[in-house]
Design a protein around this motif. Structure first.
Motif, mmCIF file in Angstrom:
data_model
loop_
_atom_site.group_PDB
_atom_site.id
_atom_site.type_symbol
_atom_site.label_atom_id
_atom_site.label_comp_id
_atom_site.label_asym_id
_atom_site.label_seq_id
_atom_site.Cartn_x
_atom_site.Cartn_y
_atom_site.Cartn_z
ATOM 1 N N UNK A 1 6.291 -5.750 6.461
ATOM 2 C CA UNK A 1 7.311 -4.971 7.004
ATOM 3 C C UNK A 1 8.304 -5.733 6.734
ATOM 4 N N UNK A 2 8.900 -7.341 6.591
ATOM 5 C CA UNK A 2 9.703 -7.937 6.450
ATOM 6 C C UNK A 2 10.448 -7.987 4.859
ATOM 7 N N UNK A 3 8.995 -8.139 4.263
ATOM 8 C CA UNK A 3 9.194 -7.977 2.441
ATOM 9 C C UNK A 3 9.880 -6.378 2.181
ATOM 10 N N UNK A 4 9.604 -5.526 3.279
ATOM 11 C CA UNK A 4 10.119 -3.783 2.307
ATOM 12 C C UNK A 4 11.415 -4.141 3.393
ATOM 13 N N UNK A 5 11.425 -4.408 4.426
ATOM 14 C CA UNK A 5 12.928 -4.297 5.437
ATOM 15 C C UNK A 5 13.832 -5.294 3.532
ATOM 16 N N UNK A 6 13.589 -6.897 3.779
ATOM 17 C CA UNK A 6 14.243 -6.874 2.075
ATOM 18 C C UNK A 6 14.692 -5.785 1.204
ATOM 19 N N UNK A 7 13.663 -5.746 1.139
ATOM 20 C CA UNK A 7 13.744 -4.423 -0.270
ATOM 21 C C UNK A 7 14.753 -3.070 -0.207
ATOM 22 N N UNK B 1 -0.122 -10.415 7.804
ATOM 23 C CA UNK B 1 0.283 -9.726 6.496
ATOM 24 C C UNK B 1 0.788 -8.667 7.622
ATOM 25 N N UNK B 2 0.634 -7.385 7.788
ATOM 26 C CA UNK B 2 1.692 -6.207 8.352
ATOM 27 C C UNK B 2 3.218 -6.788 8.566
#
Length: 535
Positions: free
Chosen positions: A31-37, A26-27
């Motif tokens: 993190x990957x989603x935040x990097x993409x955003x 989940x973490x």
């Protein structure tokens, strides 16, 4: 990692391992989603920066009256924009995490915290050394390659001349030599930067391994748990990674800094306030003491030159080649700023006028015609539709200007008529056609002041007669006309004459008085029949 070693391995807790795996997944997903955003936000920020600044930057570049780096400003802006939305910006955004990692390392053990700080300071030192070693090379390489790119564009634009005069091999060799100079400077900068990047990578990897050893020592001494051994290595790597990324992104950062300094230079000295709106000029133009210096060590191109004219007058400017006639016309129209002297239009200094507003009241035909890519109608209309002018009004003015220039029939005989597309410099038209279309552009909107530089250089008898007729009509409606010419037939009706020699005024005054001083007769204008459809 600490939980796996401290809880799972020592207790054999499989359920704990499962839940730890879920939490880590989940973490990492978060993190990957935040990097993409973040990546999307940076890209959109770059696009917004372009929308906010590109128009203003290009407008300032076109306002520049001296060349400088004006042709490069949009490339410089793109360099800055990409730095603000690419890896350099991301590396800087990750830097605030370094103190957090250092704090966590201190929470594990103060020795680990000190080791992380020492490692970070060493990497920062490498970054500073990298900047000092590559700064001058970066600046020189950027300028040299920019000049090379500009030369290449100009060579391609003159490809026909280059081929026809057998200059292809010589100019290619010269260009390749200059390009090699720029690439040599770039490669030396890249070599130096690459060395520092390699040193930074080695130091980070070594410190990660050293952190394992230091953690093991502290675990043996019962200062930390066994799980903290791996945590120490991970913290060391995470704390140093942003700094290493900063070292790796140093080249685009230094390129962006050089480009930003060029943009700042572009705005230096730019007017801070908008010009006060003045009424439409009647056409009175006065120039006094105009001086323009040539390259360093060269004599002045213009030296204390003065000229004046009012509505209905035809001012003739003549002299041998290299006398400064074309330069004077460029100064009078505001394309080049003189080093000293003043120009007044209807009593107000040129700098007191809004350049775009005043340009609408001035018609200018340069020696090289300077048609731009677009249709014939767009060129005649000075691309008025692109700034939102009424299409019907623009079309009427285009027809009127073409008729006044005696070029309406010529244009209608082109393959697409007024929609015929021309390239840079009027490619697709003969030189005589270019000059006549450029004359129509100068006459667009019935300007109060008309400046024509060698307007009959490429015209036949019919074209010259149409030109003389157009000048007569412009004077009849009250326009002030200034004509620089070698072929004096177009100056037969001049009311005043200015004779330049070596950038200095040799004679100036009423046309008949100047002719008497020079002991020449006024030439008889050619009286070729001009078709009624051409005006």
């Amino acid at each position: 990692m600490m939980q796996v070693y401290d809880r799972v391995v020592t207790t054999g807790g499989i359920l704990t391992l499962v839940w730890l795996t879920i939490v880590v997944a989940f973490a990492l997903g978060t993190l990957s989603a935040l990097d993409g955003i973040r990546s999307r936000i940076m890209i959109r920020a770059g696009l917004r920066l372009d929308r906010l600044l590109s128009r203003d930057i290009l407008d300032h570049a076109l306002r520049m009256t001296r060349g400088g780096r004006a042709p490069q400003v949009m490339r410089d802006f793109d360099t800055v924009r990409q730095a603000f939305s690419g890896p350099p910006a991301i590396a800087l955004m990750d830097m605030p995490w370094v103190p957090i990692y250092v704090l966590v390392a201190f929470l594990l053990h103060w020795i680990l915290g000190v080791a992380v700080i020492v490692g970070a300071l060493v990497l920062l030192g490498i970054t500073i050394l990298n900047e000092r070693a590559t700064r001058d090379a970066t600046k020189a390489a950027t300028r040299t390659l920019s000049q090379s790119y500009g030369e290449q564009e100009r060579l391609v634009a003159q490809a026909e001349l280059v081929r026809s005069q057998g200059m292809r091999e010589a100019l290619v060799a010269r260009h390749v030599e200059r390009r090699a100079t720029g690439l040599g400077l770039t490669s030396s900068h890249q070599f130096a930067s690459g060395q520092y990047s390699s040193i930074a990578k080695f130091w980070r990897m070594f410190l990660q391994s050293a952190a394992l050893g230091l953690g093991a020592y502290l675990a043996v001494e019962r200062e930390i748990s066994s799980g903290a051994i791996i945590a120490a290595s991970v913290l060391m790597g995470r704390a140093l990674q942003p700094i290493e990324l900063l070292v790796g992104a140093w080249k685009p950062m230094t390129d962006a800094r050089e480009a930003l300094s060029n943009l700042v230079e572009l705005y230096t000295g730019a007017p801070r306030t908008k010009a006060f709106p003045l009424p439409a000029p009647a056409g009175r133009i006065e120039a006094r003491g105009l001086t323009l210096w040539g390259p360093k060590g060269a004599p002045p191109i213009l030296a204390n030159v003065g000229v004046e004219g009012g509505p209905g007058e035809l001012i003739g400017i003549t002299g041998p080649s290299g006398a400064g006639k074309s330069t004077l016309m460029r100064v009078l129209v505001g394309a080049v700023a003189p080093d000293s002297g003043e120009i007044r239009v209807d009593g107000s200094e040129l700098r007191d006028w809004d350049p775009e507003t005043l340009a609408g009241h001035i018609g200018y035909l340069p020696q090289d015609c300077a048609l731009l890519p677009g249709t014939v109608a767009e060129n005649i209309a000075r691309f008025a539709l692109a700034r939102g002018d009424d299409p019907e009004a623009v079309n009427r003015k285009v027809i009127a200007a073409a008729t006044a220039a005696g070029v309406h029939t010529l244009v209608t005989q082109l393959p697409e008529g007024y929609n015929h597309v021309v390239g840079w410099g009027g490619e697709g038209l003969s030189y005589g056609q270019r000059q006549r279309v450029a004359l129509a552009r100068a006459l667009y909107g019935d300007p109060a002041i008309l400046l024509l530089d060698e307007p009959n250089a490429a015209l036949d008898a019919e074209g010259e007669a149409a030109l003389i007729a157009a000048i007569g009509k412009a004077r009849a409606r009250g326009a002030t006309v200034l004509v620089a010419a070698h072929r004096v037939a177009v100056l037969a009706a001049a009311t005043k004459l200015l004779v330049l020699v070596g950038g200095r005024v040799q004679h100036w005054g009423p046309a008949e008085e100047v002719r008497q001083r020079l002991q020449i007769r006024a030439p008889e204008p050619r009286l070729a029949e001009v078709k009624a459809s051409n005006g």
